[in-house]
Design a protein around this motif. Structure first.
Motif, short mmCIF file in Angstrom:
data_model
loop_
_atom_site.label_atom_id
_atom_site.label_comp_id
_atom_site.label_asym_id
_atom_site.label_seq_id
_atom_site.Cartn_x
_atom_site.Cartn_y
_atom_site.Cartn_z
N VAL A 1 55.99 -3.95 -38.52
CA VAL A 1 55.95 -2.50 -38.73
C VAL A 1 54.77 -2.12 -39.63
N ALA A 2 54.53 -2.94 -40.65
CA ALA A 2 53.39 -2.67 -41.54
C ALA A 2 52.08 -2.73 -40.76
N THR A 3 51.99 -3.66 -39.83
CA THR A 3 50.77 -3.80 -39.03
C THR A 3 50.64 -2.65 -38.04
N ILE A 4 51.75 -2.20 -37.52
CA ILE A 4 51.72 -1.09 -36.56
C ILE A 4 51.37 0.23 -37.25
N VAL A 5 51.94 0.48 -38.42
CA VAL A 5 51.57 1.73 -39.12
C VAL A 5 50.09 1.73 -39.45
N ALA B 1 48.02 4.93 -38.26
CA ALA B 1 47.37 5.77 -39.27
C ALA B 1 45.86 5.78 -39.08
N THR B 2 45.33 4.69 -38.54
CA THR B 2 43.90 4.66 -38.25
C THR B 2 43.55 5.71 -37.19
N VAL B 3 44.41 5.84 -36.20
CA VAL B 3 44.22 6.86 -35.17
C VAL B 3 44.37 8.26 -35.77
N GLU B 4 45.38 8.43 -36.61
CA GLU B 4 45.60 9.74 -37.24
C GLU B 4 44.38 10.15 -38.07
N SER B 5 43.88 9.17 -38.82
CA SER B 5 42.73 9.42 -39.68
C SER B 5 41.51 9.82 -38.86
N ALA B 6 41.29 9.09 -37.74
CA ALA B 6 40.18 9.42 -36.84
C ALA B 6 40.36 10.81 -36.23
N ASP B 7 41.60 11.22 -36.14
CA ASP B 7 41.93 12.54 -35.59
C ASP B 7 41.80 13.66 -36.63
N GLY B 8 41.44 13.23 -37.87
CA GLY B 8 41.22 14.24 -38.90
C GLY B 8 42.38 14.46 -39.86
N GLN B 9 43.44 13.71 -39.69
CA GLN B 9 44.57 13.86 -40.61
C GLN B 9 44.29 13.16 -41.93
N THR C 1 51.31 5.26 -49.96
CA THR C 1 52.69 5.61 -49.61
C THR C 1 53.08 5.03 -48.26
N LEU C 2 52.18 5.16 -47.31
CA LEU C 2 52.46 4.68 -45.96
C LEU C 2 52.80 3.19 -45.96
N TYR C 3 51.96 2.37 -46.56
CA TYR C 3 52.20 0.92 -46.54
C TYR C 3 53.46 0.56 -47.31
N GLU C 4 53.71 1.24 -48.40
CA GLU C 4 54.92 0.94 -49.17
C GLU C 4 56.17 1.32 -48.38
N LYS C 5 56.09 2.43 -47.65
CA LYS C 5 57.22 2.80 -46.79
C LYS C 5 57.52 1.68 -45.78
N ALA C 6 56.43 1.17 -45.19
CA ALA C 6 56.61 0.14 -44.15
C ALA C 6 57.16 -1.17 -44.73
N ILE C 7 56.57 -1.61 -45.82
CA ILE C 7 56.96 -2.89 -46.42
C ILE C 7 58.42 -2.86 -46.90
N LEU D 1 51.95 13.92 -32.56
CA LEU D 1 51.04 13.05 -33.32
C LEU D 1 49.99 12.46 -32.37
N ALA D 2 48.74 12.48 -32.80
CA ALA D 2 47.65 11.90 -32.00
C ALA D 2 47.91 10.43 -31.72
N SER D 3 48.47 9.73 -32.70
CA SER D 3 48.71 8.29 -32.54
C SER D 3 49.78 8.02 -31.49
N VAL D 4 50.76 8.89 -31.39
CA VAL D 4 51.79 8.72 -30.37
C VAL D 4 51.20 9.01 -28.99
N ARG D 5 50.33 9.98 -28.92
CA ARG D 5 49.67 10.25 -27.64
C ARG D 5 48.81 9.05 -27.22
N TYR D 6 48.12 8.46 -28.19
CA TYR D 6 47.35 7.25 -27.87
C TYR D 6 48.28 6.15 -27.40
N PHE D 7 49.41 6.00 -28.06
CA PHE D 7 50.38 4.99 -27.67
C PHE D 7 50.83 5.20 -26.21
N ILE D 8 51.16 6.44 -25.88
CA ILE D 8 51.66 6.73 -24.53
C ILE D 8 50.58 6.55 -23.47
#
Lengths: 219, 219, 219, 219, 219, 219
Positions: free
Chosen positions: B37-41, B45-53, B59-65, B175-182
């Motif tokens: 999950v940590a690797t997937i987030v 998040a890399t996609v989200e960041s590229a999308d301007g978010q 916080t994100l990594y700590e949530k995952a871990i 989410l842009a990342s979910v659209r990329y996933f799909i």
């Protein structure tokens, strides 16, 4: 949607392991545990019967065989949870009950529903059979903990379980079978010879010496 | 009574297996799942960041871990339970919360208690990071189910899980990342070549023929 | 040929076991190890931060999560090799590097290549984050060795690993987090109560006696 | 030297696996098998009882629980041996008998010897209970073989076992419970939906389409 | 520091698994592989001998038994590495050589050093025995891959391994034993009946029908 | 019906475990055992040869490689059975013999039947090679028992096996290789340093002190 699914589900109990999340040298499945509990109640009831008690054997064995079937729906909740929160445990029992009910409604042919509803009920009631089941369940838990301690498991949890299980058993001292357990079986258990590494040296030396003197004698 | 116990407990998460009581070709522990999950987030998040978010990476990594650390106290409740009874699930969350609290009070040095209380809180909130975690958790579950289906697991439960997980992911299509996933990742997944037994024969024949003609040419 | 393959490959790290070819009571996969290292850096960096250090949390967590991904290409080389031949180790690092490069070129969509090249680089550099990673990696190794020794593993290799790991950690004594580890955590570890077989007898006797006197009192 | 050893030995049955030396996706221990047989006889006898037969429930359950205890002394001989050489099988039964006798003489307190000698005797006699046990033993074997075939096991042995087990069951068609098994349970078993890989694509597409049209509608 | 350590180390080869980090239905240790290779060379050399070749049997068997002993020092490097980088493979051979040398110097009594240095050398030379070993090593690898493909393993790697192994074997077509392998053994392998799920239905139906007609006849 | 089936069957020996039904920390398959015995005879025969004996190496290695192949048909009967009933053991040998015969008739191409009949015969005859095999078989058994005792296995059976195996070996004291085993290898075995928990504390303290004094010196 029938007995086929029920028979097939028995195999799933082979894949639910007791006390998940603690290091163990030997794993025990819910299926194996149920077999052992059935064998233990068989012995305890034999003692009760010899002591003059009337045992309802059919009920007794069915209580043992079915007592953890509902873990199929819920899994084996972690031991620390069980011991830390009696309230959760009770609540879990309720959930198990309603899930079992739902399962019977959905999966079981109607002609067998009633008899299985009875069989899947919580078995540890105040009857002689219910109390024997409660004791046998704890005896198997005691053996699981003893097995780990004997193999050198450093987890202090197994000492807690051993203590908790023994303590529960002792509460049934009014049963002849529990007294037999305490005065005979438990005594054997704690006096068990402890395998020590040094023993291997003495075996080796003894064998070598006996062979040497044998050789000497032949000359 | 301190960080030593905390570090040692991480190993217990290696012994809690997901979806207990269903036949699986491959087991997945809570520890492994947390890593994935940590690797997937990280990717989402890399996609989200590229999308301007704006991503709060710490916080994100700590949530995952930390998102499943509380399973240490409760184990992994059986999937059918999770899906059948939302009420129980909620209640379980509460219990997890109070046990985590108790654990922090008992085991953690006071100077770290506050920061870890924050870290051990339910991570799937409405923040961007919480939503990415929710998606990543389901993506790993989807991969677990896909892995079993691909290996030929006859349990229909894995189709249910696949469906349920994908359905949850789709709810985050904004989410842009979910659209990329799909549009990219899922497409790759379902078009994956299916290993068929016949393939081995064609490989064998092709090799034999190429060698034979090679031999013929040499003469 | 894309992120699908990358996500799928994470599962392969669950099947690479650390220290192959030595008897162990408990196996640890590269996936589990990565999770534990991520959790350990989280704690160490919390101490550093409390000590006034500026921590780059994003970099730190990514270093931890990705630090052993390249073992996917190479497996976990045997510990004795690692310790016997520093030259081989270095060479292995190079090979890992070039394989990672090739993997990125072949499998990764071009828009993510650069960011992942950075992420897959050797993380143990001279930065604060690189040094925290180096310490955390050794702390988890120390715990693996400690776990085996505590369970009674007769392989002397685990004493070597314990020693080697601790020795490496001590080289970072200038870090506040390492000093906390030595003065608090390590102290807890080595003073841990050793489960002894005799303990079970005393628990048993104590329980039996308390129950007996209780019974006596009731009469 | 007593019941302690007897209780402890139950755990050894968890370590004897059925059909050794053939690749299996799922292992089944003698302990688990005994539990499943006890559960299956419970159902079969319920049908017999509904059909008006008089069932000796105590005897029935004890037959089921104890029917493979003697494998503790001998292990589970390989299936092909069992099927190839009826003579050896018979001889093995004799050896099991004499070892059980010796075991009772050596390990069991005299007051329980007689009752356990009865319990450890070969249970598959011509009584109704003995015949139900014979059927239940084969039903569980049938399920083991079915489970492997369903998971894609290429060993043709499992087809042989399936055939042999079903053939044995059919010889008891005069029992109402066997007729129920054939006409209801077996029918469910062979009509079970086969998980196919293509199903995952249709699930995926269906979900994607429903979500897309949902999105379209919202606009 | 002697033969005791050498004997004890053999057991470590039971704990090194081939092709780590890829999902497999069945694991194969280096110890098991060595046994199988020894058995395969026995057959191949029997064919060669029947074909009139002079076989040095002592050398042949020693090559087979010892050919992977050096993996004790290095582990089994991942297959993709082996196939991707011939240079690394060569280098690994060198390292294995020097570690073996060091091991012999340190662990072996001087009187046996020379003979074991010879035995631990790379066995796949240009002699008849070296070539038989090379073929047998690939035949076992082919069987490992075939076993996974037959069980339904979706990893395409096993097709690659199958292909690569067969391709290597075909390069030794000038050997009579390899021609026997291709024309007889391989033919049996690829024509193997594929267990299909439908087969279970036809067995079931056939049995039911034969029993029914049998019953009808009796009336 | 040919060599393909024979090669494929080798893998089944990887799934037959020795001493079933007793708790073990480490399992050993028949395949692994055969490899280890082949390696042990190699050493013993080297000593015999140095002592001036004429060794028939081809026969020796074939005896070792094939000596347990017949367990494929029978499985590994439980150790207590083996030791309790010599008569059964003998009878089992006969059955193994006739099954092997049948197997060769059914599975083996006629041109190889005779040579394999010879190879699959009981190898432990009165020849030098037969006696070396008998010793090597017991040495590996001794190591298996020693491994369990050393790891803390509380089963007293392993002491019995250790004793029985050593006792059997000593009966071959007229062999130079057995004398080497007793005077050199066994000595190393029983003087092996016992890993004790206290050692970890001393290592820790020593390291801490050396580092502290080093730090002091630098000032």
């Amino acid at each position: 949607m029938g007995i086929h699914k029920y028979f097939q589900s028995l195999s799933d109990l082979e894949g639910i392991y007791r006390c998940p999340g603690v290091f163990k040298y030997q794993e025990h499945s819910v299926a194996s545990h149920s077999f052992k509990v059935a064998t233990i109640v068989q012995f305890l009831a034999t003692v009760e019967s010899a002591d003059g008690q009337e045992v309802d054997w059919k009920t007794l064995y069915e209580k043992a065989i079915n007592h953890d079937y509902s873990e199929l729906f819920t899994g084996d909740i972690k031991t620390p949870v069980k011991y830390a929160l009696p309230k959760l445990r009770e609540l879990f029992s309720q959930v198990e009950g309603s899930m079992t009910h739902e399962y019977l409604d959905k999966e079981f042919p109607s002609q067998f529903r009633k008899v299985y509803e009875e069989r899947f009920k919580e078995g540890k009631d105040q009857s002689l059979e219910g109390r024997i089941l409660a004791v046998a369940d704890k005896i198997d838990l005691l053996y699981e903990a003893f097995g780990e301690i004997q193999k050198g498991n450093p987890e202090s949890l197994f000492f807690q379980i051993y203590k908790e299980a023994l303590s529960s058993i002792l509460q049934f001292r009014d049963l002849a079978s529990v007294r037999y357990f305490i005065h005979v079986i438990l005594k054997e258990m704690i006096s068990e010879e402890i395998s020590s590494h040094t023993r291997i040296r003495s075996i080796t030396k003894a064998l070598l010496q006996s062979k040497e003197s044998e050789t000497a004698r032949k000359k």
